[in-house]
Design a protein around this motif. Sequence first.
Motif, PDB file in Angstrom:
ATOM      1  N   VAL A  82       0.856  -1.188   0.000  1.00  0.00           N
ATOM      2  CA  VAL A  82       0.000   0.000   0.000  1.00  0.00           C
ATOM      3  C   VAL A  82       0.888   1.231   0.000  1.00  0.00           C
ATOM      4  O   VAL A  82       1.722   1.408   0.888  1.00  0.00           O
ATOM      5  CB  VAL A  82      -0.945   0.010   1.212  1.00  0.00           C
ATOM      6  CG1 VAL A  82      -1.770   1.295   1.237  1.00  0.00           C
ATOM      7  CG2 VAL A  82      -1.855  -1.214   1.191  1.00  0.00           C
ATOM      8  N   ILE A  83       0.724   2.082  -1.012  1.00  0.00           N
ATOM      9  CA  ILE A  83       1.501   3.317  -1.139  1.00  0.00           C
ATOM     10  C   ILE A  83       0.539   4.497  -1.076  1.00  0.00           C
ATOM     11  O   ILE A  83      -0.356   4.610  -1.910  1.00  0.00           O
ATOM     12  CB  ILE A  83       2.290   3.351  -2.453  1.00  0.00           C
ATOM     13  CG1 ILE A  83       3.257   2.157  -2.533  1.00  0.00           C
ATOM     14  CG2 ILE A  83       3.063   4.667  -2.576  1.00  0.00           C
ATOM     15  CD1 ILE A  83       3.965   2.028  -3.868  1.00  0.00           C
ATOM     16  N   GLY A  84       0.720   5.350  -0.086  1.00  0.00           N
ATOM     17  CA  GLY A  84      -0.171   6.503   0.056  1.00  0.00           C
ATOM     18  C   GLY A  84      -1.628   6.120   0.179  1.00  0.00           C
ATOM     19  O   GLY A  84      -2.510   6.825  -0.304  1.00  0.00           O
ATOM     20  N   GLY A  85      -1.902   4.981   0.818  1.00  0.00           N
ATOM     21  CA  GLY A  85      -3.271   4.523   1.009  1.00  0.00           C
ATOM     22  C   GLY A  85      -3.842   3.713  -0.141  1.00  0.00           C
ATOM     23  O   GLY A  85      -4.983   3.276  -0.068  1.00  0.00           O
ATOM     24  N   GLN A  86      -3.068   3.486  -1.199  1.00  0.00           N
ATOM     25  CA  GLN A  86      -3.551   2.777  -2.377  1.00  0.00           C
ATOM     26  C   GLN A  86      -2.844   1.435  -2.535  1.00  0.00           C
ATOM     27  O   GLN A  86      -1.617   1.369  -2.573  1.00  0.00           O
ATOM     28  CB  GLN A  86      -3.340   3.628  -3.634  1.00  0.00           C
ATOM     29  CG  GLN A  86      -3.911   3.016  -4.905  1.00  0.00           C
ATOM     30  CD  GLN A  86      -3.895   3.996  -6.074  1.00  0.00           C
ATOM     31  OE1 GLN A  86      -3.686   5.202  -5.890  1.00  0.00           O
ATOM     32  NE2 GLN A  86      -4.124   3.486  -7.259  1.00  0.00           N
ATOM     33  N   GLU A  87      -3.619   0.369  -2.646  1.00  0.00           N
ATOM     34  CA  GLU A  87      -3.050  -0.955  -2.886  1.00  0.00           C
ATOM     35  C   GLU A  87      -2.476  -1.006  -4.302  1.00  0.00           C
ATOM     36  O   GLU A  87      -3.127  -0.605  -5.264  1.00  0.00           O
ATOM     37  CB  GLU A  87      -4.141  -2.031  -2.729  1.00  0.00           C
ATOM     38  CG  GLU A  87      -3.690  -3.441  -3.089  1.00  0.00           C
ATOM     39  CD  GLU A  87      -2.534  -3.917  -2.226  1.00  0.00           C
ATOM     40  OE1 GLU A  87      -1.458  -4.202  -2.808  1.00  0.00           O
ATOM     41  OE2 GLU A  87      -2.703  -3.988  -0.992  1.00  0.00           O
ATOM     42  N   THR A  88      -1.233  -1.484  -4.425  1.00  0.00           N
ATOM     43  CA  THR A  88      -0.537  -1.428  -5.708  1.00  0.00           C
ATOM     44  C   THR A  88      -0.144  -2.792  -6.253  1.00  0.00           C
ATOM     45  O   THR A  88       0.525  -2.873  -7.282  1.00  0.00           O
ATOM     46  CB  THR A  88       0.738  -0.569  -5.597  1.00  0.00           C
ATOM     47  OG1 THR A  88       1.655  -1.213  -4.699  1.00  0.00           O
ATOM     48  CG2 THR A  88       0.415   0.828  -5.082  1.00  0.00           C
ATOM     49  N   LEU A  89      -0.540  -3.869  -5.595  1.00  0.00           N
ATOM     50  CA  LEU A  89      -0.052  -5.181  -6.004  1.00  0.00           C
ATOM     51  C   LEU A  89      -0.431  -5.511  -7.451  1.00  0.00           C
ATOM     52  O   LEU A  89       0.337  -6.151  -8.164  1.00  0.00           O
ATOM     53  CB  LEU A  89      -0.579  -6.268  -5.065  1.00  0.00           C
ATOM     54  CG  LEU A  89       0.290  -7.526  -5.015  1.00  0.00           C
ATOM     55  CD1 LEU A  89       1.611  -7.249  -4.323  1.00  0.00           C
ATOM     56  CD2 LEU A  89      -0.436  -8.671  -4.334  1.00  0.00           C
ATOM     57  N   ALA A  90      -1.605  -5.066  -7.894  1.00  0.00           N
ATOM     58  CA  ALA A  90      -2.036  -5.354  -9.261  1.00  0.00           C
ATOM     59  C   ALA A  90      -1.693  -4.225 -10.240  1.00  0.00           C
ATOM     60  O   ALA A  90      -2.054  -4.282 -11.410  1.00  0.00           O
ATOM     61  CB  ALA A  90      -3.548  -5.605  -9.283  1.00  0.00           C
TER      62      ALA A  90
END
Length: 253
Positions: A82-90
Motif C-alpha cells: 500500500v503506497i499513500g493509502g492505495q493498494e498497488t499489487l495489481a
Amino acid sequence: MSTASDETVREPVEGRTATRARDILKITDLHAFYGESHILHGVNVNVKEGELVTLLGRNGAGRSTTLKAIMNMVGRRTGSIVIGGQETLAMKPHHIPRLGVGYCPEERGIFASLDVHENLLLPPTVSSGGMSLDAIYAMFPNLYERRKSPGTRLSGGEQQMLAMARILRTGARILLLDEITEGLAPVIVQALGDVLVKLKASGMTIVLVEQNFRFAAPLADRHFVMEHGEIIEEISAAELSSRREHLNALLGV
C-alpha cells in the motif's frame, strides 16, 4: 475505525494538537518470485511519511528484491503493498511512479551518451513539486561543474549524484535507493549523506538499501534487518547504541 497506520492521527498534547505521521508505505506478507525461485518470504515493513529507514542485511538477503517488488519489477508477487493509502499489487510498473515513488537502482540508469544537463532535462514529471535545475545544482555542486560532461566522463560518485538528481526532478516524494555508496570514495559518501539529511529535512520519505552500516546508522529513524527473504529485526534509532553489538553480529560487521 481509523488507525494510526492508516492516516494521520491527531492527539492533544499539553493543550495543543500533535500530529503523528501516517504510514506512507505499508508492506504486508510480501512474497516475491523470479520464475520458480521464491525470494521474499512474507516481508512486513511500514514506513511513515518523512521517515528514513534502512534495509540491512548480507548479500542475497532480499533487500534489493524488496525495492524491485515495490516497483513491480519481479516475476510474481503476493501479499499487499500500500503506497499513500492505495493498494498497488495489481498495478502496472509504469503506474507506480505516478504515486510519487522514485527508484534509484544499483546500476544508476543514467543516459551515458548525454551530458549532465541533458540528463536532467529528460525525466518526466510524475508529481508536482519536482526540484528545479537551480535547486539541483545547489544540492549537487559537482553536477553543476560537470554539467556539460557526458555520462561516460563522470566518476562513479558523479554518476550516482546524477541518478538521484534525475529522480528529484520528477517530483517523487518517496525515494527507494539501492546501494548508493557502493564503491565510492569517502568524500563522495559524505556528500551523499549530507544530501540525504537535507532531503529528509524537506519531508521526503526514504527507503535505503545499504551495505555500509557506518554510513546508514546516523541517518535512519529505523533499521529493518533482512535474512533469507524475511525481516528478522526492527531496531529504532533510540535502540541502536544498546543493540549495536547484536546488530553487528547479524550483519557480520
